[in-house]
Design an enzyme around this catalytic site. Structure first.
Site, mmCIF file in Angstrom:
data_model
loop_
_atom_site.group_PDB
_atom_site.id
_atom_site.type_symbol
_atom_site.label_atom_id
_atom_site.label_comp_id
_atom_site.label_asym_id
_atom_site.label_seq_id
_atom_site.Cartn_x
_atom_site.Cartn_y
_atom_site.Cartn_z
ATOM 1 N N ASP A 132 0.831 -1.254 -0.029
ATOM 2 C CA ASP A 132 -0.122 0.035 -0.067
ATOM 3 C C ASP A 132 0.919 1.305 0.119
ATOM 4 O O ASP A 132 0.421 2.288 -0.574
ATOM 5 C CB ASP A 132 -1.091 -0.008 1.380
ATOM 6 C CG ASP A 132 -2.026 -1.135 0.903
ATOM 7 O OD1 ASP A 132 -2.425 -1.583 0.167
ATOM 8 O OD2 ASP A 132 -2.588 -1.520 2.082
ATOM 9 N N CYS A 133 2.118 1.126 0.536
ATOM 10 C CA CYS A 133 2.898 2.337 0.641
ATOM 11 C C CYS A 133 3.793 2.424 -0.768
ATOM 12 O O CYS A 133 4.022 3.625 -1.190
ATOM 13 C CB CYS A 133 3.825 2.430 1.835
ATOM 14 S SG CYS A 133 2.902 2.366 3.345
ATOM 15 N N TYR A 134 4.217 1.268 -1.271
ATOM 16 C CA TYR A 134 5.038 1.410 -2.356
ATOM 17 C C TYR A 134 4.349 0.443 -3.395
ATOM 18 O O TYR A 134 4.869 -0.685 -3.542
ATOM 19 C CB TYR A 134 6.266 1.052 -1.879
ATOM 20 C CG TYR A 134 7.041 1.668 -0.904
ATOM 21 C CD1 TYR A 134 7.714 3.153 -1.327
ATOM 22 C CD2 TYR A 134 6.860 1.316 0.318
ATOM 23 C CE1 TYR A 134 8.166 3.664 -0.330
ATOM 24 C CE2 TYR A 134 7.501 2.105 1.228
ATOM 25 C CZ TYR A 134 8.122 3.460 1.151
ATOM 26 O OH TYR A 134 8.596 4.098 2.104
#
Length: 388
Positions: A132-134
């Site tokens: 979700d972040c990357y």
């Protein structure tokens, strides 16, 4: 009269400091003696240019859009370690290029580092761990030293205080980290440039330590820590110089300041890649004892002659020889005359010391006080048969 590093720096800033290379200092001592030489010198510069395989580069690429958390990465076909932050990498000098990549053979991390320092474009291929972040899964690009954020060398083991002389008493050529060793004692290879090299001239590491500013690859670097395999308890001669591998240093320096003249990739046949690096260390002449220690000559420095034909951690030796004998081009082993050759460049080692001298005379390079001295009590622990 004793003086402080602050006193010496004031002279450097005023461009009145008296600076000699280690070679020049030794010649002066031979002419006028230690006490008179100490009155005439403020700084002694040392240098070496040799393979330093325990080296590598930290790189920060900057974030892509969308961002990527790199799991695997190849720089010029050479795997880089990606176990830090999302786009932080460590490229080891001895890491070999993957044969699956369309790259030249006999190349490794040292060549990629040297190419980046020289201003060349190198390829980069990365595979991510989407989350979700990357969310980005992969990307390919080319990079230069100007297209990335941080790019600095962090070298866990450089500047061996002393090393070995390699020979081969067997019947077949051996390909080693010293280069080819010919059978039946046909050649001998040594790696240390001798009395010009930094740590010979401060044998007990009384002048340098963590935070000491140095010449590194044509730019500014610092001593960061003790080096791996740091072994100051090595047996020593009366002049305090070690009879074999002893102290080492961990170094750090901004690769963006470095130049292609002083950082070069290299490859040893049937052994692997490495990095040739120029390093110079200034020694402040705070008293006459500094000059007395730095006056040591090649004929009072020795290295052990090791037979690589025995494939063991502890190999047999043929005794010790002086660096003066090594530099003469031949030594005698059990009645046999053996040709010698240096792995380090004696010429470029001297040039490192001269370049650093010129920087100091011009007021471009001042000295630093160590924030801590390096340990003098480290033992050397081998891995023998535990768990095997």
């Amino acid at each position: 009269m004793p003086q402080t590093i602050a006193d010496i720096n004031a002279k450097i800033v005023a461009q009145t400091a008296k600076v000699l290379t280690a070679t020049e200092l030794k010649a002066l001592v031979a002419e006028v003696g230690v006490k008179q030489a100490a009155k005439q010198v403020d700084v002694i510069t040392t240098g070496t240019f040799e393979p330093m395989e325990s080296s590598g580069a930290i790189l920060n690429l900057g974030h892509t859009d969308p961002p990527i958390k790199i799991r695997s990465c190849w720089i010029d076909g050479v795997p880089a370690y990606a176990g830090f932050g999302a786009v932080d990498l460590y490229l080891g000098a001895t890491q070999e290029a993957d044969l699956s990549d369309d790259v030249a053979l006999n190349r490794g991390g040292g060549h990629a580092i040297a190419d980046l320092i020289a201003g060349k474009e190198v390829s980069l291929r990365a595979i991510g761990h989407p989350n979700d972040c990357y969310p980005k899964a992969s990307f390919e690009t080319t990079i230069t030293k100007d297209s990335i954020n941080q790019f600095y060398l962090f070298n866990p083991r450089n500047l061996y205080q002393n090393f070995i002389v390699g020979v081969n008493g067997g019947e077949n050529t051996l390909y080693t980290y010293l280069g080819p060793l010919q059978p039946r004692l046909a050649n001998a290879v040594y790696s240390n440039p001798g009395a010009i090299s930094p740590l010979w001239n401060d044998p007990d590491l009384q002048l340098i330590g963590i935070g000491t500013k140095i010449f590194m690859g044509g730019g500014i670097g610092y001593i960061a820590w003790e080096g791996t395999q740091h072994f100051p308890l090595q047996k020593r001669l009366e002049n305090r110089t070690p009879i074999g591998p002893a102290a080492t240093l961990a170094l750090i320096g901004d690769a963006k300041q470095m130049t292609a003249e002083w950082v070069r990739g290299c490859y040893f046949r049937n052994y692997g890649a490495s990095l040739m690096l120029g390093v110079g260390v200034p020694l402040p002449v705070i008293d006459a004892e500094v000059v007395a220690r730095a006056a040591v000559m090649d004929d009072h420095l020795v290295a052990p002659v090791i037979d690589f034909s025995i494939p063991r951690r502890v190999r047999p030796t043929f005794g010790s020889v002086s660096y003066a004998q090594l530099k003469s081009g031949k030594i005698t082993i059990e009645g046999t005359t053996v040709k010698t050759a240096p792995l380090a460049s004696i010429y470029l080692s001297e040039k490192v010391a001269t370049t650093l001298k010129d920087w100091i005379i011009a007021g471009k390079f001042t000295l630093t006080e160590p924030v801590a001295l390096l340990p003098s009590d480290r033992t050397f622990v081998p891995q023998d048969t535990r768990g095997f």
